[in-house]
Design a protein around this motif. Structure first.
Motif, PDB file in Angstrom:
ATOM      1  N   GLY A 147       1.061  -1.878   0.138  1.00  0.00           N
ATOM      2  CA  GLY A 147      -0.121  -0.217  -0.278  1.00  0.00           C
ATOM      3  C   GLY A 147       0.775   1.016  -0.085  1.00  0.00           C
ATOM      4  O   GLY A 147       0.671   2.324  -0.836  1.00  0.00           O
ATOM      5  N   GLY A 428      -4.247   3.326  -0.588  1.00  0.00           N
ATOM      6  CA  GLY A 428      -2.449   3.086  -0.569  1.00  0.00           C
ATOM      7  C   GLY A 428      -2.187   3.464   0.631  1.00  0.00           C
ATOM      8  O   GLY A 428      -2.142   2.707   1.070  1.00  0.00           O
ATOM      9  N   THR A 431      -4.281   1.615   3.277  1.00  0.00           N
ATOM     10  CA  THR A 431      -3.312   0.389   3.889  1.00  0.00           C
ATOM     11  C   THR A 431      -2.395   0.695   3.787  1.00  0.00           C
ATOM     12  O   THR A 431      -2.362  -0.327   5.400  1.00  0.00           O
ATOM     13  CB  THR A 431      -3.752  -0.627   2.257  1.00  0.00           C
TER      14      THR A 431
END
Length: 526
Positions: A147, A428, A431
């Motif tokens: 991520g 991203g 995450t």
């Protein structure tokens, strides 16, 4: 990465003037007024491109360096991350008790059974498991680094999209009065700024017609005169398609021909009829006046009649939407809405200088005091009134008013990729924050009495996780611990101190343990 952060800070710092100062791409007339009001300071600011920040060479240099720096940071990390994902989980450390999370206990199961149970447990929890001699190593959480890399890659795509959009797109401004229309051709723009790779031949064929402009204002209280809403009723036609209506509002742009059309501002365009000394109509129509201040929309403008005979005529006017006298008897506008429209006119005659071939501003009279001279004094006119010039030079009649809107047109082919990259970047980075890499090792070794010592160690990159305690608890269920009588020595070490009858000593899980998962009979397990 340090270099990239510094450059990112410089980009943010360099963007500040673009938000505080008027920019040529959005309001060229405000830039000209700012430079005129600030003299040499305004000129020096213009030399450093502070009125065109996002197209300035120094901003482009920072932007390109940031792009190169991010690429140089991310690409090696991607290669390294790929190696880590394919690599086997590392073998267990020599002393699991020194890890941030550790626990140990004894069981009657054999070492093979204990390791088999640990292996099944960790696989069930979606760990990548690898067996070593006398131990099991497990690892997961690579998605967090994935991520993080996706965030940086998306940031690169975002930068590239913004740059390509600026190179292959364009920005323009146009002023349209009520009843007028705009056709998307280069000659109809009041200001046009193409990207380096954009050609005027690529302009999409569409037209926009302004039917009406509506504005409402607060009519009482301390905020009197503040706008509550304004919008423009337009009709647009994309190429040979049908004409469609649209209510153009602030922050609700019109999309047509791959171009976004934004409503920037509005104002008044008084209408006049100018007759020359021979009684012929030399000018007839509306003239956009620019607001002198936004609170009451007192506006100024000029009327030019180059076809007047025997001499050219020019007029400087101030429009008051709601004319009223102040305490000194001077005419002011008391309200931005056209409740009592009135215009003050100063007439001039002579040479307007339009035949010299030098471009002129439509909002300014050139040659005052040199080729153009005043004729009489300023006079206020209401709708329908006429000012007759002395010596039979002609006349001007204030016939009414219209409203105009200022439109900003922006064609940016990188807009959609930039939006997609921004959304991906958000996912991203979220995450990378939510998922941490975790490693767990389980070692099983034979002990005295035919029993087995099970040691568990955990390492979480970032904040410690409660997942380790759940793993230890589940492992105790799969490979049950042995409850030893209190005070009984296991044979590995000397027993602990005696405890009073009826009490049980505290649990211990071995050196360095902080899991708290031990049992009362495990105090002498090491």
């Amino acid at each position: 990465m340090r270099t990239a952060l510094i450059l990112l800070f410089l980009v943010a710092l360099g963007s500040i003037p673009g938000g505080l100062l008027p920019q040529r791409g959005q309001a060229p007339e405000q830039v000209a007024a700012y430079i005129a009001d600030h003299g040499s300071l305004g000129s020096w600011m213009d030399r450093f491109s502070l009125f065109d920040v996002f197209a300035a060479p120094w901003f482009a240099a920072i932007y390109i360096l940031l792009f190169v720096s991010l690429a140089g940071c991310v690409i090696p990390r991607i290669l390294k991350h790929g190696q880590n994902v394919r690599a086997r989980p590392p073998a267990a450390p020599r002393n699991l008790g020194r890890l941030p999370q550790s626990a140990s206990y004894r069981t009657d199961a054999t070492p093979e059974e204990a390791l088999g149970g640990a292996r099944d447990l960790l696989k069930g929890r979606r760990f990548r498991v690898d067996a070593h001699e006398g131990s099991v190593a497990a690892e997961k959480g690579h998605l967090g680094e994935t991520g993080n890399l996706i965030f940086h890659l998306a940031l690169l795509v975002l930068l590239f999209s913004v740059g390509s959009g600026a190179a292959f797109g364009y920005k323009g401004n146009v002023l349209v009065t009520e009843g007028g229309a705009f056709s998307n051709t280069l000659t109809n723009y009041d200001a046009f700024k193409p990207g380096r790779e954009f050609s005027a031949d690529e302009l999409a064929p569409f037209t926009i017609s302004l039917d009406e402009f509506h504005a409402s204002y607060i009519t009482s209280g301390k905020n009197i005169g503040q706008p509550t809403s304004f919008y423009a009723k337009v009709r647009y036609k994309d190429g040979s398609g049908p004409e469609k209506p649209y209510d153009l509002r602030v922050n609700h742009p019109l999309g047509v021909g791959g171009t976004k059309v934004y409503l920037l501002g509005h104002g008044y365009a008084p209408t006049f009829t100018v007759k020359d000394g021979k009684g012929q109509i030399a000018f007839q129509g509306s003239v956009p006046f620019l607001p002198m201040e936004e609170r009451t929309f007192t506006s100024e403008g000029v009327i030019k009649a180059p076809d007047a005979q025997p001499t050219q005529l020019g007029f400087y006017g101030i429009f008051f939407p709601s004319a009223a006298p102040d305490q000194a008897g001077k005419t002011i506008s008391a309200f931005p809405a056209p409740l009592n429209p009135r215009v003050s006119i100063v007439p001039f005659k002579g040479d307007l200088g339009l035949d010299t071939g030098v471009p002129q501003s439509v909002y300014k009279l050139e040659g005052l005091g040199k080729t153009l001279f005043p004729v009489g004094k300023a006079q206020g006119l209401q709708v329908g009134q006429t000012l007759t010039l002395p010596d039979g030079a002609g006349s001007i009649t204030f016939t009414g008013y219209q409203q105009w809107v200022s439109l900003a047109l922006n064609h940016d082919p990188g807009r959609v990729p930039a939006l997609a990259a921004a959304v991906i970047a958000i996912f991203g980075i979220v995450t990378s924050f939510l998922i941490r890499r975790r490693r767990v090792w389980v070692r099983a070794s034979a002990a005295d009495g035919g029993r087995t010592v099970v040691e568990v160690g955990g390492l979480a990159l970032g904040n410690a996780t409660a997942e380790f305690d759940d793993i230890v608890a589940d492992l105790r269920q799969r490979v049950p611990a042995v409850e030893e009588p209190a005070g009984e020595s296991s044979g590995d070490e000397a027993s602990g101190p005696e405890t009073p009858a009826g009490e049980s000593p505290g649990s211990a899980s071995g050196a360095g343990s902080n899991s708290g998962a031990g049992t009362p009979g495990d105090q002498n397990e090491e």
